[in-house]
Design a protein around this motif. Structure first.
Motif, PDB file in Angstrom:
ATOM      1  N   HIS A  10       0.860  -1.191   0.000  1.00  0.00           N
ATOM      2  CA  HIS A  10       0.000   0.000   0.000  1.00  0.00           C
ATOM      3  C   HIS A  10       0.890   1.234   0.000  1.00  0.00           C
ATOM      4  O   HIS A  10       1.879   1.293   0.739  1.00  0.00           O
ATOM      5  CB  HIS A  10      -0.908  -0.001   1.233  1.00  0.00           C
ATOM      6  CG  HIS A  10      -2.050   0.944   1.134  1.00  0.00           C
ATOM      7  ND1 HIS A  10      -1.914   2.291   1.369  1.00  0.00           N
ATOM      8  CD2 HIS A  10      -3.345   0.732   0.811  1.00  0.00           C
ATOM      9  CE1 HIS A  10      -3.093   2.874   1.209  1.00  0.00           C
ATOM     10  NE2 HIS A  10      -3.977   1.943   0.862  1.00  0.00           N
ATOM     11  N   VAL A  17      -2.318   8.418   8.551  1.00  0.00           N
ATOM     12  CA  VAL A  17      -3.541   8.309   7.758  1.00  0.00           C
ATOM     13  C   VAL A  17      -4.768   8.602   8.632  1.00  0.00           C
ATOM     14  O   VAL A  17      -4.677   8.676   9.854  1.00  0.00           O
ATOM     15  CB  VAL A  17      -3.684   6.904   7.130  1.00  0.00           C
ATOM     16  CG1 VAL A  17      -2.568   6.615   6.152  1.00  0.00           C
ATOM     17  CG2 VAL A  17      -3.759   5.824   8.190  1.00  0.00           C
ATOM     18  N   ASP A  19      -8.904   7.323   9.046  1.00  0.00           N
ATOM     19  CA  ASP A  19      -9.990   6.408   8.700  1.00  0.00           C
ATOM     20  C   ASP A  19     -11.202   7.278   8.411  1.00  0.00           C
ATOM     21  O   ASP A  19     -11.722   7.935   9.317  1.00  0.00           O
ATOM     22  CB  ASP A  19     -10.260   5.453   9.866  1.00  0.00           C
ATOM     23  CG  ASP A  19     -11.523   4.635   9.688  1.00  0.00           C
ATOM     24  OD1 ASP A  19     -11.985   4.467   8.534  1.00  0.00           O
ATOM     25  OD2 ASP A  19     -12.068   4.169  10.704  1.00  0.00           O
ATOM     26  N   LEU A  28      -0.536   3.895   9.406  1.00  0.00           N
ATOM     27  CA  LEU A  28      -0.918   2.665   8.723  1.00  0.00           C
ATOM     28  C   LEU A  28       0.195   1.640   8.888  1.00  0.00           C
ATOM     29  O   LEU A  28       1.302   1.813   8.393  1.00  0.00           O
ATOM     30  CB  LEU A  28      -1.177   2.940   7.240  1.00  0.00           C
ATOM     31  CG  LEU A  28      -1.608   1.737   6.402  1.00  0.00           C
ATOM     32  CD1 LEU A  28      -2.926   1.158   6.900  1.00  0.00           C
ATOM     33  CD2 LEU A  28      -1.717   2.132   4.943  1.00  0.00           C
ATOM     34  N   VAL A  31      -1.666  -3.559   5.507  1.00  0.00           N
ATOM     35  CA  VAL A  31      -2.911  -3.856   4.805  1.00  0.00           C
ATOM     36  C   VAL A  31      -2.868  -5.344   4.513  1.00  0.00           C
ATOM     37  O   VAL A  31      -1.880  -5.866   3.984  1.00  0.00           O
ATOM     38  CB  VAL A  31      -3.060  -3.040   3.500  1.00  0.00           C
ATOM     39  CG1 VAL A  31      -4.315  -3.453   2.753  1.00  0.00           C
ATOM     40  CG2 VAL A  31      -3.082  -1.542   3.805  1.00  0.00           C
ATOM     41  N   ALA A  48      -7.209  -2.624   6.685  1.00  0.00           N
ATOM     42  CA  ALA A  48      -6.087  -1.755   7.030  1.00  0.00           C
ATOM     43  C   ALA A  48      -5.933  -1.785   8.545  1.00  0.00           C
ATOM     44  O   ALA A  48      -6.916  -1.637   9.276  1.00  0.00           O
ATOM     45  CB  ALA A  48      -6.353  -0.336   6.558  1.00  0.00           C
ATOM     46  N   ILE A  50      -4.413   0.194  11.564  1.00  0.00           N
ATOM     47  CA  ILE A  50      -3.944   1.544  11.885  1.00  0.00           C
ATOM     48  C   ILE A  50      -3.637   1.617  13.367  1.00  0.00           C
ATOM     49  O   ILE A  50      -4.460   1.218  14.203  1.00  0.00           O
ATOM     50  CB  ILE A  50      -5.006   2.598  11.510  1.00  0.00           C
ATOM     51  CG1 ILE A  50      -5.301   2.521  10.014  1.00  0.00           C
ATOM     52  CG2 ILE A  50      -4.548   3.990  11.920  1.00  0.00           C
ATOM     53  CD1 ILE A  50      -6.467   3.385   9.567  1.00  0.00           C
ATOM     54  N   GLU A  57      -3.929  -0.787  17.950  1.00  0.00           N
ATOM     55  CA  GLU A  57      -4.267  -0.844  16.537  1.00  0.00           C
ATOM     56  C   GLU A  57      -5.739  -1.170  16.370  1.00  0.00           C
ATOM     57  O   GLU A  57      -6.324  -1.900  17.165  1.00  0.00           O
ATOM     58  CB  GLU A  57      -3.418  -1.883  15.816  1.00  0.00           C
ATOM     59  CG  GLU A  57      -1.968  -1.488  15.721  1.00  0.00           C
ATOM     60  CD  GLU A  57      -1.122  -2.470  14.943  1.00  0.00           C
ATOM     61  OE1 GLU A  57      -1.675  -3.374  14.279  1.00  0.00           O
ATOM     62  OE2 GLU A  57       0.110  -2.321  14.992  1.00  0.00           O
ATOM     63  N   THR A  59      -8.799  -1.844  13.018  1.00  0.00           N
ATOM     64  CA  THR A  59      -8.924  -2.171  11.602  1.00  0.00           C
ATOM     65  C   THR A  59     -10.069  -1.394  10.982  1.00  0.00           C
ATOM     66  O   THR A  59     -11.040  -1.026  11.660  1.00  0.00           O
ATOM     67  CB  THR A  59      -9.183  -3.669  11.387  1.00  0.00           C
ATOM     68  OG1 THR A  59     -10.389  -4.044  12.040  1.00  0.00           O
ATOM     69  CG2 THR A  59      -8.026  -4.509  11.871  1.00  0.00           C
ATOM     70  N   ALA A  62      -9.647  -1.098   3.813  1.00  0.00           N
ATOM     71  CA  ALA A  62      -8.542  -0.388   3.163  1.00  0.00           C
ATOM     72  C   ALA A  62      -9.068   0.760   2.291  1.00  0.00           C
ATOM     73  O   ALA A  62      -8.380   1.757   2.091  1.00  0.00           O
ATOM     74  CB  ALA A  62      -7.714  -1.352   2.331  1.00  0.00           C
ATOM     75  N   VAL A  65      -9.112   4.414   3.940  1.00  0.00           N
ATOM     76  CA  VAL A  65      -7.859   5.047   4.384  1.00  0.00           C
ATOM     77  C   VAL A  65      -7.488   6.183   3.433  1.00  0.00           C
ATOM     78  O   VAL A  65      -7.472   6.012   2.209  1.00  0.00           O
ATOM     79  CB  VAL A  65      -6.721   4.005   4.438  1.00  0.00           C
ATOM     80  CG1 VAL A  65      -5.387   4.653   4.751  1.00  0.00           C
ATOM     81  CG2 VAL A  65      -7.044   2.939   5.464  1.00  0.00           C
TER      82      VAL A  65
END
Length: 69
Positions: A10, A17, A19, A28, A31, A48, A50, A57, A59, A62, A65
């Motif tokens: 990615h 990034v 969301d 990020l 992915v 993704a 993050i 983290e 999710t 993707a 993002v």
């Protein structure tokens, strides 16, 4: 059944990034094309991962993002 997940390259990997679904920002980390099915029929999604400001983290898709300003 094939592997449960595989990493996807990615262009925003290791960058800050956002969301777009939640508005949360972070870095990020990965992915992953992940098989989320538990039935004989496979269902793959690109997730993704993050890392937020807390260090945890989360999710998101993707597709959700975008680069943070």
């Amino acid at each position: 059944m094939s592997e449960q997940y595989e990493h996807v390259p990615h262009h925003l990997l290791h960058r800050r990034v956002r969301d777009i679904a939640s508005g949360v920002e972070g870095v990020l980390m990965a992915v992953v094309n992940e098989n989320v099915s538990d039935a004989p029929t496979e269902h793959w999604v690109e997730l993704a991962y993050i890392r937020g400001a807390s260090g945890l983290e989360f999710t998101t898709s993707a597709a959700n993002v975008e680069p943070a300003d």
